[in-house]
Write an enzyme that holds these catalytic residues in place. Structure first.
Site, PDB file in Angstrom:
ATOM      1  N   LYS A   1       3.674   1.146   2.297  1.00 33.91           N
ATOM      2  CA  LYS A   1       3.210   0.957   3.682  1.00 33.91           C
ATOM      3  C   LYS A   1       3.858  -0.189   4.453  1.00 33.91           C
ATOM      4  O   LYS A   1       4.169  -0.016   5.622  1.00 33.91           O
ATOM      5  CB  LYS A   1       1.674   0.905   3.758  1.00 33.91           C
ATOM      6  CG  LYS A   1       0.993   0.217   2.618  1.00 33.91           C
ATOM      7  CD  LYS A   1      -0.489   0.473   2.593  1.00 33.91           C
ATOM      8  CE  LYS A   1      -0.948   1.599   1.735  1.00 33.91           C
ATOM      9  NZ  LYS A   1      -0.638   1.508   0.297  1.00 33.91           N
TER      10      LYS A   1
ATOM     11  N   HIS B   1      -8.125  -4.088  -4.458  1.00 28.19           N
ATOM     12  CA  HIS B   1      -7.134  -4.839  -3.690  1.00 28.19           C
ATOM     13  C   HIS B   1      -7.848  -6.078  -3.178  1.00 28.19           C
ATOM     14  O   HIS B   1      -8.812  -5.971  -2.427  1.00 28.19           O
ATOM     15  CB  HIS B   1      -6.586  -4.000  -2.529  1.00 28.19           C
ATOM     16  CG  HIS B   1      -5.328  -4.579  -1.933  1.00 28.19           C
ATOM     17  ND1 HIS B   1      -5.272  -5.851  -1.428  1.00 28.19           N
ATOM     18  CD2 HIS B   1      -4.085  -4.058  -1.787  1.00 28.19           C
ATOM     19  CE1 HIS B   1      -4.034  -6.094  -0.990  1.00 28.19           C
ATOM     20  NE2 HIS B   1      -3.293  -5.024  -1.204  1.00 28.19           N
TER      21      HIS B   1
ATOM     22  N   GLU C   1       0.215  -3.035  -7.311  1.00 23.91           N
ATOM     23  CA  GLU C   1       0.687  -2.306  -6.115  1.00 23.91           C
ATOM     24  C   GLU C   1       1.252  -3.288  -5.083  1.00 23.91           C
ATOM     25  O   GLU C   1       0.764  -3.369  -3.959  1.00 23.91           O
ATOM     26  CB  GLU C   1      -0.477  -1.535  -5.474  1.00 23.91           C
ATOM     27  CG  GLU C   1      -1.209  -0.579  -6.371  1.00 23.91           C
ATOM     28  CD  GLU C   1      -2.523  -0.116  -5.730  1.00 23.91           C
ATOM     29  OE1 GLU C   1      -2.825  -0.498  -4.585  1.00 23.91           O
ATOM     30  OE2 GLU C   1      -3.256   0.625  -6.403  1.00 23.91           O
TER      31      GLU C   1
HETATM   32  C1  PLP Z   1      -4.109   0.445  -1.554  1.00 23.20           C
HETATM   33  C2  PLP Z   1      -3.096  -0.581  -1.212  1.00 23.20           C
HETATM   34  N1  PLP Z   1      -2.273  -1.010  -2.173  1.00 23.20           N
HETATM   35  C3  PLP Z   1      -1.312  -1.927  -1.929  1.00 23.20           C
HETATM   36  C4  PLP Z   1      -1.136  -2.438  -0.660  1.00 23.20           C
HETATM   37  C5  PLP Z   1      -0.056  -3.459  -0.431  1.00 23.20           C
HETATM   38  O1  PLP Z   1      -0.634  -4.693  -0.303  1.00 23.20           O
HETATM   39  P1  PLP Z   1       0.226  -6.003  -0.082  1.00 23.20           P
HETATM   40  O2  PLP Z   1       1.212  -5.725   0.973  1.00 23.20           O
HETATM   41  O3  PLP Z   1      -0.775  -7.021   0.266  1.00 23.20           O
HETATM   42  O4  PLP Z   1       0.889  -6.318  -1.406  1.00 23.20           O
HETATM   43  C6  PLP Z   1      -2.016  -2.051   0.379  1.00 23.20           C
HETATM   44  C7  PLP Z   1      -1.875  -2.599   1.726  1.00 23.20           C
HETATM   45  O5  PLP Z   1      -2.495  -2.164   2.685  1.00 23.20           O
HETATM   46  C8  PLP Z   1      -3.000  -1.080   0.098  1.00 23.20           C
HETATM   47  O6  PLP Z   1      -3.843  -0.640   1.057  1.00 23.20           O
END
Ligand code: PLP
Length: 398
Positions: A69, A197, A273
């Site tokens: 994302k 998360h 993740e």
């Molecule tokens: C389910 C999930 N996993 C991983 C991430 C990535 O998180 P980060 O960019 O804080 O590492 C997000 C971010 O929205 C998420 O919603």
């Protein structure tokens, strides 16, 4: 189609921004702006590589699934695939992107807690078989797919200090998770484990420790209830990077997390993740001064990129990026940097010291890889920044 520029020299540290101020890098930014116009973003795949390796070294027990994302870009996916990474997907568009990049479905998990039946089928067709749920309605959607899909149950851990508290909208309580595990058992659906998360850009590793320990208790309570053993713990993303405020180095940050994970039996697979940590330092944004005006004792510089474009993360992600003039020499004056649109909210900073700039001079934003281009719009018909890729994996050059 990606555009290939001559390589920036590999950065000794992970921040591509740290190497920009020497003359040769400055010249390269000027060359990119001259060749492609502005706004432009320089995405350095060498930084993606070094960030991934740093996280793997700091947290070797957790197989990293890059969350697409923050920067769903094919060069990032290809680079990470070559590094051996796995991937965290949330939408059909992300499924299509990794499939096109040649990622095997078995290297992916689907972590959106709310899915349509068509989303589940789209992911299964691709070969992604691990999904996340956090409620009974979602669990029941998997009855038709119980022979092929495995589930992780997401727990909620609120975090007001994170840039983005991702447990307001998603996640259940430990009791709720136990109820779902029991319901799944009755329905013949396989629960693989738990996920959470702790919030994006979490500066305090104790948030992970608390979440890991709570999950450990749920693992034990499920076993005590005679339910099938849970085999996976997914500790999510959230790993912090250095924007303006200092954060601990990743090696140090992960020490307490590793200690908490050591309390789990070795048979439990731990995965993560990460999103922001991998991509944030990998992009420098480059904008031009379109015009300027003196207002209230400050010089307002109007750039061709702003909050509706590459700086959208200032709104959606609550991020503040290090910004400076590319040619940052000479006497400094109180200045304001504004975006190009007609909206008054479109101001990047009202409190910055800058040398006198001419129209056409370049202003760079550092740490611009995460949640920036991904959420940019073309409001007022100002085009989004073009992404120019540096140090791209070789097979993309073919
Ligand atoms: C389910 C999930 N996993 C991983 C991430 C990535 O998180 P980060 O960019 O804080 O590492 C997000 C971010 O929205 C998420 O919603």
């Amino acid at each position: 189609m990606s555009v290939i520029l001559p390589s920036l020299p590999a950065a000794a540290s992970a921040r591509v921004s740290d190497v920009v101020n020497t003359l040769s890098e400055r010249e390269q930014i000027e060359a990119a702006a001259a060749l492609h116009g502005t706004p432009v973003m320089l995405l350095d795949c060498d930084v993606i590589r070094s960030q991934y390796r740093a996280l793997r070294q700091a947290l070797p027990e957790a197989a990293a699934h890059f969350a697409l994302k923050p920067l769903p870009h094919p060069a990032v996916v290809k680079t990470l695939l070559q590094e051996g990474a796995n991937f965290d997907l949330a939408t059909n568009g992300e499924v299509d992107l990794v499939e096109k990049a040649g990622v095997p479905g078995g290297k992916t998990i689907h972590t959106h807690p709310i899915k349509r039946d068509s989303d589940i089928r789209h992911a299964l067709r691709y070969g992604c078989t691990v999904f996340v749920i956090d409620n009974s309605n979602e669990l029941e959607k998997f009855i038709p797919y119980r022979d092929e899909a495995e589930l992780l149950i997401r727990l909620s851990f609120r975090n007001a200090d994170a840039y983005s508290d991702l447990s307001k909208k998603f996640g259940c309580s430990p009791e709720g998770a136990l109820e779902l595990i029991q319901q799944a058992h009755r329905l013949g659906i396989h629960i693989k484990g738990l996920s959470f998360h702790v919030g994006s850009q979490t500066a305090d590793p104790q948030k992970y420790v608390t979440a890991i320990r709570t999950c450990g208790e749920v693992f034990q309570r499920a076993t005590a209830l005679g339910l099938p053993k849970l085999s996976t713990l997914d500790i999510g993303g959230g790993f912090p990077v250095h924007y303006i405020d200092q954060v601990p180095a990743i090696q140090e940050f992960c020490v307490p997390i590793r200690e908490a994970l050591a309390e789990f039996p070795e048979t439990v697979d731990v995965i993560s993740e990460p999103g922001r940590f991998i991509v944030a330092p990998a992009i420098i944004s480059v904008a031009s001064v379109m015009g300027q005006a003196e207002r209230d004792g400050k010089t307002w510089y109007y750039l061709d990129d702003g909050l509706y474009g590459s700086f959208s993360g200032m709104i959606y992600d609550h991020a503040v990026y290090p910004v400076e003039a590319l040619n940052n020499v000479g006497e400094q004056f109180p200045s304001v940097l504004a975006g190009p649109t007609c909206d008054s909210i479109d101001v990047i900073t009202e409190d910055i010291m800058l040398p006198k700039l001419k129209n056409g001079d370049l202003v760079i934003g550092r740490m611009m890889g995460a949640y920036t281009a991904a959420s940019a719009s073309e409001f007022n018909f100002f085009p989004k920044a073009k992404i120019v890729v540096l140090n791209e994996p070789t097979d993309l050059l073919l």
